[in-house]
Design a protein around this motif. Structure first.
Motif, PDB file in Angstrom:
ATOM      1  N   GLU A  12       0.830  -1.201   0.000  1.00  0.00           N
ATOM      2  CA  GLU A  12       0.000   0.000   0.000  1.00  0.00           C
ATOM      3  C   GLU A  12       0.868   1.257   0.000  1.00  0.00           C
ATOM      4  O   GLU A  12       0.580   2.215  -0.715  1.00  0.00           O
ATOM      5  N   VAL A  13       1.917   1.252   0.786  1.00  0.00           N
ATOM      6  CA  VAL A  13       2.829   2.400   0.841  1.00  0.00           C
ATOM      7  C   VAL A  13       3.496   2.600  -0.511  1.00  0.00           C
ATOM      8  O   VAL A  13       3.602   3.715  -1.010  1.00  0.00           O
ATOM      9  N   GLU A  14       3.949   1.504  -1.146  1.00  0.00           N
ATOM     10  CA  GLU A  14       4.582   1.599  -2.449  1.00  0.00           C
ATOM     11  C   GLU A  14       3.622   2.155  -3.494  1.00  0.00           C
ATOM     12  O   GLU A  14       4.008   2.968  -4.325  1.00  0.00           O
ATOM     13  N   VAL A  15       2.358   1.748  -3.447  1.00  0.00           N
ATOM     14  CA  VAL A  15       1.362   2.260  -4.378  1.00  0.00           C
ATOM     15  C   VAL A  15       1.145   3.751  -4.138  1.00  0.00           C
ATOM     16  O   VAL A  15       1.082   4.534  -5.077  1.00  0.00           O
ATOM     17  N   GLU A  16       1.054   4.168  -2.878  1.00  0.00           N
ATOM     18  CA  GLU A  16       0.878   5.578  -2.558  1.00  0.00           C
ATOM     19  C   GLU A  16       2.055   6.395  -3.068  1.00  0.00           C
ATOM     20  O   GLU A  16       1.876   7.469  -3.638  1.00  0.00           O
ATOM     21  N   LEU A  17       3.282   5.912  -2.872  1.00  0.00           N
ATOM     22  CA  LEU A  17       4.456   6.623  -3.357  1.00  0.00           C
ATOM     23  C   LEU A  17       4.454   6.719  -4.875  1.00  0.00           C
ATOM     24  O   LEU A  17       4.790   7.754  -5.435  1.00  0.00           O
ATOM     25  N   LEU A  18       4.059   5.669  -5.551  1.00  0.00           N
ATOM     26  CA  LEU A  18       3.984   5.672  -7.003  1.00  0.00           C
ATOM     27  C   LEU A  18       2.955   6.680  -7.479  1.00  0.00           C
ATOM     28  O   LEU A  18       3.211   7.448  -8.403  1.00  0.00           O
ATOM     29  N   GLU A  19       1.807   6.726  -6.831  1.00  0.00           N
ATOM     30  CA  GLU A  19       0.777   7.684  -7.208  1.00  0.00           C
ATOM     31  C   GLU A  19       1.259   9.112  -7.007  1.00  0.00           C
ATOM     32  O   GLU A  19       1.016   9.976  -7.834  1.00  0.00           O
ATOM     33  N   GLU A  20       1.960   9.376  -5.904  1.00  0.00           N
ATOM     34  CA  GLU A  20       2.489  10.713  -5.659  1.00  0.00           C
ATOM     35  C   GLU A  20       3.499  11.108  -6.728  1.00  0.00           C
ATOM     36  O   GLU A  20       3.512  12.230  -7.195  1.00  0.00           O
ATOM     37  N   SER A  21       4.371  10.186  -7.119  1.00  0.00           N
ATOM     38  CA  SER A  21       5.411  10.528  -8.076  1.00  0.00           C
ATOM     39  C   SER A  21       4.850  10.749  -9.477  1.00  0.00           C
ATOM     40  O   SER A  21       5.446  11.454 -10.274  1.00  0.00           O
ATOM     41  N   THR A  22       3.692  10.167  -9.790  1.00  0.00           N
ATOM     42  CA  THR A  22       3.115  10.381 -11.108  1.00  0.00           C
ATOM     43  C   THR A  22       2.451  11.742 -11.226  1.00  0.00           C
ATOM     44  O   THR A  22       2.090  12.154 -12.319  1.00  0.00           O
ATOM     45  N   ASP A  23       2.295  12.449 -10.119  1.00  0.00           N
ATOM     46  CA  ASP A  23       1.704  13.780 -10.143  1.00  0.00           C
ATOM     47  C   ASP A  23       2.733  14.859 -10.444  1.00  0.00           C
ATOM     48  O   ASP A  23       2.407  16.034 -10.429  1.00  0.00           O
ATOM     49  N   LEU A  24       3.965  14.477 -10.711  1.00  0.00           N
ATOM     50  CA  LEU A  24       5.003  15.454 -10.995  1.00  0.00           C
ATOM     51  C   LEU A  24       4.804  16.044 -12.379  1.00  0.00           C
ATOM     52  O   LEU A  24       4.430  15.355 -13.321  1.00  0.00           O
ATOM     53  N   ARG A  25       5.072  17.328 -12.483  1.00  0.00           N
ATOM     54  CA  ARG A  25       4.938  18.061 -13.743  1.00  0.00           C
ATOM     55  C   ARG A  25       6.277  18.713 -14.081  1.00  0.00           C
ATOM     56  O   ARG A  25       7.155  18.822 -13.238  1.00  0.00           O
ATOM     57  N   ASN A  26       6.376  19.171 -15.315  1.00  0.00           N
ATOM     58  CA  ASN A  26       7.580  19.858 -15.785  1.00  0.00           C
ATOM     59  C   ASN A  26       7.281  21.330 -15.995  1.00  0.00           C
ATOM     60  O   ASN A  26       6.271  21.676 -16.629  1.00  0.00           O
ATOM     61  N   LEU A  27       8.160  22.186 -15.512  1.00  0.00           N
ATOM     62  CA  LEU A  27       8.102  23.613 -15.810  1.00  0.00           C
ATOM     63  C   LEU A  27       9.039  23.836 -16.987  1.00  0.00           C
ATOM     64  O   LEU A  27      10.250  23.631 -16.877  1.00  0.00           O
ATOM     65  N   VAL A  28       8.466  24.204 -18.122  1.00  0.00           N
ATOM     66  CA  VAL A  28       9.223  24.319 -19.363  1.00  0.00           C
ATOM     67  C   VAL A  28       9.318  25.781 -19.770  1.00  0.00           C
ATOM     68  O   VAL A  28       8.314  26.509 -19.757  1.00  0.00           O
ATOM     69  N   VAL A  29      10.524  26.202 -20.135  1.00  0.00           N
ATOM     70  CA  VAL A  29      10.750  27.550 -20.660  1.00  0.00           C
ATOM     71  C   VAL A  29      11.059  27.410 -22.147  1.00  0.00           C
ATOM     72  O   VAL A  29      11.836  26.546 -22.553  1.00  0.00           O
ATOM     73  N   TYR A  30      10.437  28.286 -22.940  1.00  0.00           N
ATOM     74  CA  TYR A  30      10.570  28.246 -24.403  1.00  0.00           C
ATOM     75  C   TYR A  30      11.447  29.381 -24.906  1.00  0.00           C
ATOM     76  O   TYR A  30      11.500  30.460 -24.320  1.00  0.00           O
ATOM     77  N   ASN A  31      12.090  29.136 -26.022  1.00  0.00           N
ATOM     78  CA  ASN A  31      12.935  30.137 -26.661  1.00  0.00           C
ATOM     79  C   ASN A  31      12.080  31.266 -27.235  1.00  0.00           C
ATOM     80  O   ASN A  31      10.937  31.063 -27.629  1.00  0.00           O
ATOM     81  N   ASP A  32      12.659  32.445 -27.264  1.00  0.00           N
ATOM     82  CA  ASP A  32      12.035  33.582 -27.949  1.00  0.00           C
ATOM     83  C   ASP A  32      13.149  34.437 -28.545  1.00  0.00           C
ATOM     84  O   ASP A  32      14.325  34.160 -28.339  1.00  0.00           O
ATOM     85  N   ASP A  33      12.771  35.408 -29.301  1.00  0.00           N
ATOM     86  CA  ASP A  33      13.757  36.292 -29.937  1.00  0.00           C
ATOM     87  C   ASP A  33      13.878  37.618 -29.207  1.00  0.00           C
ATOM     88  O   ASP A  33      14.403  38.587 -29.759  1.00  0.00           O
TER      89      ASP A  33
END
Length: 95
Positions: A12-33
């Motif tokens: 159960e703990v392993e499943v909870e940890l897996l669920e928490e880690s799948t909620d991670l997102r990426n902050l992406v910065v894009y190129n501009d001129d």
């Protein structure tokens, strides 16, 4: 019987940890001129708490690859950073 409960609890703990880690997102910065290398580097240091070297490397990736993931975390953690990047005129999004 105790060892069965222990195994179930561990699973159960392993499943909870897996669920928490799948909620991670990426902050992406894009190129501009528009923005200079120095501005992007300084902003990444201030907003994302990058080291000088991290900020320089991310800025090079943004320039040459068109975008770079500058931070990974929960949506809530990244939202304030994304807003701050926008206020500094950088193009950023949470993916």
């Amino acid at each position: 019987m105790n060892w069965e409960r222990e195994i179930l609890h561990k699973e159960e703990v392993e499943v909870e940890l897996l669920e928490e880690s799948t909620d991670l997102r990426n902050l992406v910065v894009y190129n501009d001129d528009v923005n200079t290398f120095d501005h992007v580097i300084e902003t990444l240091i201030k907003v994302c708490r990058h080291t000088q070297e991290q900020a320089e490397q991310c800025t090079m990736l943004i320039h040459y690859k068109g975008k770079c993931t500058v931070k990974v975390g929960s949506y809530e953690e990244l939202m304030g950073m994304c807003t701050s990047l926008h206020q500094k005129d950088l193009s950023a999004d949470i993916e």
